[in-house]
Design a protein around this motif. Structure first.
Motif, PDB file in Angstrom:
ATOM      1  N   LEU A  44      10.437 -11.410  13.067  1.00 22.17           N
ATOM      2  CA  LEU A  44      11.720 -10.772  13.343  1.00 22.17           C
ATOM      3  C   LEU A  44      11.740 -10.200  14.757  1.00 22.17           C
ATOM      4  CD1 LEU A  44      12.418  -9.009   9.930  1.00 22.17           C
ATOM      5  CD2 LEU A  44      13.077 -11.301  10.691  1.00 22.17           C
ATOM      6  N   HIS A  71      23.961 -16.252  14.414  1.00 17.99           N
ATOM      7  CA  HIS A  71      22.646 -15.599  14.426  1.00 17.99           C
ATOM      8  C   HIS A  71      22.246 -15.095  13.036  1.00 17.99           C
ATOM      9  CE1 HIS A  71      22.418 -16.155  18.660  1.00 17.99           C
ATOM     10  NE2 HIS A  71      23.427 -15.343  18.932  1.00 17.99           N
ATOM     11  N   VAL A  72      23.227 -14.746  12.216  1.00 17.22           N
ATOM     12  CA  VAL A  72      22.922 -14.378  10.823  1.00 17.22           C
ATOM     13  C   VAL A  72      22.314 -15.580  10.096  1.00 17.22           C
ATOM     14  CG1 VAL A  72      23.904 -13.685   8.604  1.00 17.22           C
ATOM     15  CG2 VAL A  72      24.662 -12.555  10.704  1.00 17.22           C
ATOM     16  N   ASP A 128      20.507 -17.904  11.420  1.00 19.39           N
ATOM     17  CA  ASP A 128      19.117 -18.005  11.877  1.00 19.39           C
ATOM     18  C   ASP A 128      18.240 -16.953  11.211  1.00 19.39           C
ATOM     19  OD1 ASP A 128      19.927 -20.055  13.574  1.00 19.39           O
ATOM     20  OD2 ASP A 128      20.190 -18.714  15.292  1.00 19.39           O
ATOM     21  N   LEU A 129      18.761 -15.728  11.092  1.00 20.13           N
ATOM     22  CA  LEU A 129      17.984 -14.644  10.491  1.00 20.13           C
ATOM     23  C   LEU A 129      17.648 -14.944   9.039  1.00 20.13           C
ATOM     24  CD1 LEU A 129      16.779 -11.796  10.356  1.00 20.13           C
ATOM     25  CD2 LEU A 129      19.089 -10.930   9.918  1.00 20.13           C
ATOM     26  N   PHE A 131      12.474 -13.091  16.911  1.00 19.21           N
ATOM     27  CA  PHE A 131      13.900 -13.407  16.773  1.00 19.21           C
ATOM     28  C   PHE A 131      14.731 -12.495  17.680  1.00 19.21           C
ATOM     29  CE2 PHE A 131      17.803 -12.083  14.452  1.00 19.21           C
ATOM     30  CZ  PHE A 131      18.495 -13.287  14.417  1.00 19.21           C
ATOM     31  N   ALA A 132      14.448 -11.188  17.654  1.00 24.33           N
ATOM     32  CA  ALA A 132      15.187 -10.236  18.489  1.00 24.33           C
ATOM     33  C   ALA A 132      14.933 -10.498  19.968  1.00 24.33           C
ATOM     34  CB  ALA A 132      14.795  -8.798  18.120  1.00 24.33           C
ATOM     35  N   TRP A 147      20.222  -5.131   9.504  1.00 23.67           N
ATOM     36  CA  TRP A 147      20.599  -5.815  10.740  1.00 23.67           C
ATOM     37  C   TRP A 147      22.120  -5.723  10.896  1.00 23.67           C
ATOM     38  CZ3 TRP A 147      17.838  -6.372  14.699  1.00 23.67           C
ATOM     39  CH2 TRP A 147      18.100  -7.309  15.696  1.00 23.67           C
ATOM     40  N   PHE A 198      13.932  -4.618  14.935  1.00 25.23           N
ATOM     41  CA  PHE A 198      13.922  -4.325  13.503  1.00 25.23           C
ATOM     42  C   PHE A 198      12.970  -3.150  13.264  1.00 25.23           C
ATOM     43  CE2 PHE A 198      15.354  -8.654  13.669  1.00 25.23           C
ATOM     44  CZ  PHE A 198      16.180  -8.823  12.568  1.00 25.23           C
ATOM     45  N   PRO A 245      24.492  -8.631  16.799  1.00 21.75           N
ATOM     46  CA  PRO A 245      23.166  -8.028  16.902  1.00 21.75           C
ATOM     47  C   PRO A 245      22.887  -7.267  18.194  1.00 21.75           C
ATOM     48  CG  PRO A 245      23.019 -10.376  17.336  1.00 21.75           C
ATOM     49  CD  PRO A 245      24.470 -10.086  16.994  1.00 21.75           C
TER      50      PRO A 245
END
Length: 198
Positions: A22, A126-127, A129-130, A25-26, A103, A40, A107
């Motif tokens: 995560l 992006h959601v 992908d998350l 990802f960020a 989240w 996160f 983002p």
């Protein structure tokens, strides 16, 4: 999160197995430039989470570069009224912290609470992908009207979906009864946590 030592200890945890993907990802989202993407919170469940609480957009207290520097994290421990409400509402709803990940459908913080249609569209991507990084996910709570922009995609995932009002001071002032009802709405996800989440 007001304390610098607390923030540093959280930063030191970002490489832990449950949150490392995560954090990556960020970091990738930060490549967009001109925006701040918070981390996160490693005290939450990370990739082991059963429930995603999807809020609308990070607020100024996630930003480390504002007039009043914030934490750099999406966290229920941030130094603002919304985070305080989230902390207490989660306790009221009896939702174990390690069963959740928090989240925002948008983002990043870009200096304004305003949201454009283009931001919402990009945020929903992006959601997608998350959710691909959350193998144990069973439910999503869309918190606030803007978070519900992700609903058409989320309806294709097979996840249990819930909605609630946003625990902001604005909602509390305008619709106090709806604000007070948020914990009971959130408590509905307990069925999707299971014994291992306790």
């Amino acid at each position: 999160m007001r304390d610098a030592g607390v923030r540093e200890r959280r930063k030191a945890m970002l490489g832990l197995p449950h949150v490392a993907k995560l954090s990556t990802f960020a970091a990738k989202l930060r490549e967009r430039g001109s925006v701040e993407v918070p981390e996160f919170d490693p005290l939450d469940g990370g990739i082991d989470a059963r429930v995603l609480f999807l809020f609308e957009k990070p607020g100024p207290m996630t930003s480390t570069g504002g007039k009043r520097p914030g934490s750099g994290f999406i966290s229920r421990n941030n130094d603002d009224p919304t985070a305080k409400a989230i902390f207490h509402f989660m306790e009221e709803a009896a939702i174990p912290r390690k069963s959740t990940v928090t989240w925002n459908v948008i983002p990043w913080w870009n200096g304004t609470v305003k949201v454009t249609g283009a931001e919402l569209s990009e945020g929903v991507d992006h959601v997608v992908d998350l959710i691909g990084l959350l193998p144990n996910l069973r439910a999503v709570v869309m918190v606030g009207l803007k978070a519900a922009a992700a609903k058409p995609y989320l309806e294709t995932t097979g996840l249990a979906l819930f909605t609630s009002d946003h625990p902001s001071p604005l909602v509390r002032a305008r619709w106090p009864s709806r604000w007070k009802a948020i914990p009971s709405e959130w408590a509905k996800v307990r069925t999707y946590i299971g014994e291992e989440g306790k």
